[in-house]
Scaffold this motif. Structure first.
Motif, short mmCIF file in Angstrom:
data_model
loop_
_atom_site.label_atom_id
_atom_site.label_comp_id
_atom_site.label_asym_id
_atom_site.label_seq_id
_atom_site.Cartn_x
_atom_site.Cartn_y
_atom_site.Cartn_z
N SER A 4 0.84 -1.20 0.00
CA SER A 4 0.00 0.00 0.00
C SER A 4 0.87 1.24 0.00
N PRO A 5 0.34 2.37 -0.52
CA PRO A 5 1.10 3.62 -0.50
C PRO A 5 1.56 4.01 0.90
N ARG A 6 0.71 3.66 1.91
CA ARG A 6 1.07 4.00 3.28
C ARG A 6 2.33 3.26 3.72
N SER A 7 2.46 2.00 3.30
CA SER A 7 3.63 1.22 3.69
C SER A 7 4.89 1.68 2.97
N ARG A 8 4.72 2.35 1.83
CA ARG A 8 5.87 2.86 1.09
C ARG A 8 6.34 4.21 1.63
N PHE A 9 5.48 4.90 2.32
CA PHE A 9 5.76 6.27 2.74
C PHE A 9 7.06 6.39 3.56
N PRO A 10 7.30 5.52 4.57
CA PRO A 10 8.57 5.63 5.30
C PRO A 10 9.79 5.45 4.42
N LEU A 11 9.67 4.60 3.38
CA LEU A 11 10.79 4.41 2.46
C LEU A 11 11.06 5.67 1.66
N TYR A 12 9.98 6.35 1.24
CA TYR A 12 10.15 7.60 0.49
C TYR A 12 10.77 8.68 1.38
N LEU A 13 10.38 8.72 2.64
CA LEU A 13 10.98 9.67 3.58
C LEU A 13 12.47 9.39 3.76
N ASP A 14 12.82 8.11 3.80
CA ASP A 14 14.22 7.74 3.91
C ASP A 14 14.99 8.13 2.65
N LEU A 15 14.35 7.94 1.51
CA LEU A 15 14.97 8.29 0.23
C LEU A 15 15.32 9.76 0.15
N ILE A 16 14.45 10.62 0.65
CA ILE A 16 14.70 12.07 0.57
C ILE A 16 15.43 12.60 1.80
N ARG A 17 15.92 11.67 2.66
CA ARG A 17 16.71 12.04 3.86
C ARG A 17 15.92 12.92 4.82
N GLN A 82 22.67 0.64 2.51
CA GLN A 82 21.28 0.34 2.84
C GLN A 82 20.30 1.42 2.39
N ARG A 83 20.73 2.31 1.52
CA ARG A 83 19.79 3.30 0.98
C ARG A 83 18.67 2.59 0.22
N PRO A 84 17.46 3.14 0.21
CA PRO A 84 16.30 2.44 -0.33
C PRO A 84 16.46 1.90 -1.75
N ILE A 85 17.08 2.67 -2.65
CA ILE A 85 17.23 2.19 -4.03
C ILE A 85 18.30 1.11 -4.09
N THR A 86 19.43 1.35 -3.44
CA THR A 86 20.54 0.40 -3.48
C THR A 86 20.13 -0.95 -2.89
N SER A 87 19.33 -0.91 -1.82
CA SER A 87 18.91 -2.15 -1.17
C SER A 87 17.72 -2.81 -1.86
N GLY A 88 17.17 -2.16 -2.90
CA GLY A 88 16.07 -2.74 -3.65
C GLY A 88 14.69 -2.50 -3.06
N GLN A 89 14.59 -1.69 -2.02
CA GLN A 89 13.30 -1.44 -1.39
C GLN A 89 12.45 -0.46 -2.19
N VAL A 90 13.13 0.42 -2.95
CA VAL A 90 12.45 1.39 -3.81
C VAL A 90 13.01 1.24 -5.21
N SER A 91 12.15 1.17 -6.22
CA SER A 91 12.61 0.99 -7.60
C SER A 91 13.11 2.31 -8.19
N LEU A 96 12.51 8.12 -9.50
CA LEU A 96 12.46 9.17 -10.52
C LEU A 96 11.10 9.87 -10.53
N ALA A 97 10.03 9.10 -10.34
CA ALA A 97 8.69 9.69 -10.30
C ALA A 97 8.55 10.62 -9.11
N LEU A 98 9.05 10.19 -7.96
CA LEU A 98 8.99 11.03 -6.76
C LEU A 98 9.81 12.29 -6.96
N GLY A 99 11.01 12.15 -7.51
CA GLY A 99 11.86 13.32 -7.76
C GLY A 99 11.21 14.30 -8.72
N ALA A 100 10.55 13.78 -9.75
CA ALA A 100 9.88 14.64 -10.72
C ALA A 100 8.73 15.41 -10.08
#
Length: 289
Positions: A4-17, A82-91, A96-100
């Motif tokens: 769910s988008p809610r479960s992804r939210f902490p990963l996105y927060l980690d991605l943007i530091r 262990q960054r989200p993209i490097t660890s495979g948790q975020v594609s 790129l979509a979030l950054g855009a």
């Protein structure tokens, strides 16, 4: 089952530091200082909101771009493995979509100012995209990062005055040396790993002169800001701030002098206090001027 988008939210927060604000704090203080200088004091709530939110959003977008570009390198670096993209948790597509989206919202904020500010935001975005790739071939990629980070100063003057005067470019040049100082401290943390994977950084290029160069970068930063702002006759509060900033430079030298990972990383994380000190001196001087 699709998360769910809610479960992804902490990963996105980690991605943007989101939990590491040092990265956007070193951006916000010189930008706000330029805004105050350009406006001759408080710039108004509209511009303040635009530049605070825009700075945070663009730094977050930059993290997405940086981590996509560096994903194959980051897995070989202890601090970034262990960054989200490097660890495979975020594609890559998600990042790129979030950054855009973040960049577009930031552009929307700039559109509420004037066309001079909008025009300068275009090269700002292009340099932000270019920066991560310069670490593969440019001996001092921190200089490119400085150019990207410094656009906040240029856009601030453009938004207030509709032009970018010589004073703004002196502040821009000084701030470039500040970025070289604190990002070289940051690069010193990863130097051993970066040497193994062939990454280019200022810490590697400067070699045994790294600590001395960082101190010189700090002094050039403060020197150019004083030179730029002398015509404004800001008074005692500003020069007290400069003295306090110089004291912090001495503290940074003490932290990095032995080149330990812990000392260098602490010095990097504390850099926002240098920027805050200068902003406080500028804003305080405008209140009593």
């Amino acid at each position: 089952m699709t998360p769910s988008p809610r479960s992804r939210f902490p990963l996105y927060l980690d991605l943007i530091r989101w939990n590491r604000p040092a990265g956007w704090l070193v951006l916000i203080w010189p930008t706000l200082s330029a805004l105050w200088v350009a406006a001759g004091g408080f710039p108004g709530w509209h511009l303040l909101a635009v530049f605070v939110l825009g700075t945070i959003l663009m730094r977050s977008a930059g993290c997405c771009i940086n981590d996509v570009a560096d994903r194959d390198f980051d897995r070989h670096v202890k601090r970034t493995a262990q960054r989200p993209i490097t660890s495979g948790q975020v594609s890559v597509k998600e990042a790129l979509a979030l950054g855009a989206v973040l960049a577009l919202v930031s552009l929307g904020l700039v559109l509420t100012t004037n066309w001079a500010a909008v025009a300068w935001s275009v090269p700002a975005l292009l340099v932000t995209i270019l920066y991560p790739f310069t670490k593969r071939f440019f001996a001092m990629p921190q200089a490119v990062l400085g150019i990207a980070f410094n656009f906040g100063i240029v856009i601030a003057f453009a938004a207030v005055r509709g032009e970018v005067p010589a004073m703004a470019w002196l502040l821009w040049l000084g701030n470039l040396f500040w970025v070289l100082a604190y990002d070289t401290e940051y690069a010193m943390v990863d130097r051993d790993d970066d040497l193994k994977i062939g990454m280019k950084t200022s810490a590697i290029t400067l070699g045994r002169f790294d600590v001395a160069a960082i101190v010189v970068f700090y002094l050039l930063f403060l020197g150019f800001w004083v030179l730029a702002l002398i015509p404004l006759a800001l008074g005692a509060i500003f020069y007290i701030a400069i003295a306090l900033a110089l004291a912090q430079v001495g503290w940074h030298w003490w932290l990095i002098r032995t080149r330990t990972r812990e000392g260098c990383f602490r010095a990097f994380r504390m850099n926002h206090w240098v920027g805050f000190t200068l902003f406080a001196g500028i804003a305080g001087s405008s209140l009593v001027g």
